[in-house]
Design an enzyme around this catalytic site. Structure first.
Site, mmCIF file in Angstrom:
data_model
loop_
_atom_site.group_PDB
_atom_site.id
_atom_site.type_symbol
_atom_site.label_atom_id
_atom_site.label_comp_id
_atom_site.label_asym_id
_atom_site.label_seq_id
_atom_site.Cartn_x
_atom_site.Cartn_y
_atom_site.Cartn_z
ATOM 1 C CG ASN A 190 44.454 39.246 49.482
ATOM 2 O OD1 ASN A 190 45.121 39.033 48.471
ATOM 3 N ND2 ASN A 190 43.179 38.861 49.581
ATOM 4 C CG HIS B 127 37.793 39.701 42.766
ATOM 5 N ND1 HIS B 127 37.368 38.389 42.714
ATOM 6 C CD2 HIS B 127 38.225 39.889 44.034
ATOM 7 C CE1 HIS B 127 37.519 37.808 43.890
ATOM 8 N NE2 HIS B 127 38.056 38.696 44.709
ATOM 9 C CD GLU C 153 40.379 37.382 47.238
ATOM 10 O OE1 GLU C 153 39.301 37.867 46.850
ATOM 11 O OE2 GLU C 153 40.798 37.539 48.404
ATOM 12 C CG ASP D 183 36.408 36.245 40.373
ATOM 13 O OD1 ASP D 183 35.792 35.893 41.403
ATOM 14 O OD2 ASP D 183 36.761 37.426 40.169
#
Ligand code: G3I
Length: 386
Positions: A240, A276, A305, A307
């Site tokens: 990741n 992100h 992840e 956002d």
């Protein structure tokens, strides 16, 4: 004695400062100098863009997307659509209801990190993660395990007792015990694991000089994957990484690292691109190229992840929605079939601690009202289902 020197002088706080300097702050929802935390967002979509039907025994026909929940749209599209969750919020009705009608997968935000689940050599704290995984089982949600190995400066994911182990044999033994115990505790309930998180420098293209690299050498990454595969051969194992969407040299370094792992036969199944992002900054062509390059190595790719904090602009929520749309689009068009957000309501986001409150990075506002970003997500999922 290993001195915990750091080759990467950068970490998220620096990244946050850099970004916030680049994009002069104009936090959303701040009125008369009051913080968004005290005010409802003034520019939130009022009409609900999310059907309120609860999950039925047989999935509905989502040709008419308006009758389906976002979770049902994801199911119809064959997409694992997930979110980071915190055990502490699962007892909150709005949190739980929004979660269950929107996502078909969850990732414990912090409860499976080494410092949380194994805080001392013979101390195991499975309770918080058990709460999430029991909730997931009850509600037929997939679970992504996050993460087994992560050490960076200013990050408290690895406990001090592990950072104090300077002997390679002892550290390898501690990591083996940790990975085996955690993965076997959740075998059958957690089908995907982030084995090594962020092995590259935050803003660089070299390996992050973390504790595991210092003590075990560069081969620690392959070693951790081998240990994880031995612990649960049925699990899909991911590496990741962050900021590769923004940094071409780091993206190239990630591809090279994964190629090296594949060439040496490491049991790696997938790569997570954290995504992100910052509203209005995605380079969809570069991200598509990265996904294609990684898939070309025979591994699956997931957005893990996502956002999208908002900063300046005439219509920040529209720009945010477009960025969510592009992120999902580039992934789904490249046959990646997993998109996980790092939270789903502006009420609870790590971004507040990083960039300050009011950045409104997620598709539901702090009152669980859908924002334009959710509409954009639903449109992408609907288009994929066709
Ligand atoms: O639970 C304790 C609480 O008891 C204590 O009072 C409080 C103050 O010290 O700390 C609480 O723990 C914090 C935890 O979040 C839960 O809120 C930790 O200090 C804090 O470091 C931790 O931050 C998390 C961060 O990873 C570091 O683990 C963020 O919530 C989490 O969103 C963030 O997520 C990471 C991914 O795991 C990896 N990719 C980047 C992403 C963003 O940094």
């Amino acid at each position: 004695m290993i001195i915990r020197a750091r080759s990467s002088p950068v970490n998220y706080r620096v990244v946050a400062i850099l970004v916030s300097l680049l994009l002069p702050a104009q936090a959303i929802g701040c009125t008369n100098g009051n913080r968004a935390s005290d005010q409802p967002l003034v520019t939130t979509t009022t009409q609900s863009t999310q059907a309120t039907t609860t999950t039925t025994t047989s999935p509905p026909n989502c040709d008419d997307a308006s009758i389906c929940t976002t979770r049902q749209l994801a199911d119809a599209a064959g997409v694992t659509f997930g979110t980071a969750v915190a055990a502490a919020h699962l007892d909150e009705t709005d949190y739980r209801t929004t979660l269950l009608t929107t996502f078909n997968s969850v990732t414990p935000e912090n409860e499976l990190k080494w410092a949380s689940v194994h805080p001392a050599p013979n101390t195991w704290n499975f309770g918080p993660a058990d709460k999430i995984i029991d909730f997931a089982k009850t509600n037929n949600l997939q679970v992504k395990g996050h993460n087994l190995i992560w050490d960076q400066e200013f990050v408290d994911s690895t406990p001090d007792w592990v950072l104090a182990i300077d002997d390679p044999t002892q550290l390898r033994s501690a990591a083996t015990d940790h990975i085996r115990t955690v993965m076997r505790h959740y075998r059958g309930a957690v089908d995907r694991w982030d084995v090594v998180n962020e092995p590259l420098q935050t803003l660089g293209a070299d390996l992050y000089d973390n504790h595991f690299r210092q003590v075990l050498g560069d081969s620690y990454i392959a070693e951790m994957f081998a240990i994880a595969h031995d612990a649960d051969p049925t699990a899909r194992l991911f590496l990741n990484e962050a900021t590769v969407e923004l940094l071409p040299d780091k993206a190239a370094a990630l591809v090279a690292l994964v190629k090296d792992l594949v060439d040496q036969g490491a049991p790696i199944d997938g790569v997570g691109i954290q995504a992100h992002l910052v509203a209005g900054t995605i380079d969809a062509v570069a991200v598509r190229r990265l996904i294609d390059d990684l898939e070309g190595l025979g591994v699956e790719v997931a957005i893990t992840e996502l956002d999208v904090p908002t900063f300046t602009g005439a219509d920040p929520l529209a720009t945010q929605a477009d960025t969510y749309s592009q992120a999902l689009g580039v992934c789904l068009d490249a046959n990646c079939r997993e998109v996980t957000l790092w939270g789903f309501t502006d009420r609870y986001t790590w971004i507040d601690a990083m960039f300050g409150p009011g950045r409104a990075p997620l598709p539901f506002d702090r009152y669980y009202r859908p924002k334009p970003a959710l509409t954009a997500i639903r449109e992408r999922l609907s288009a994929t289902a066709e």
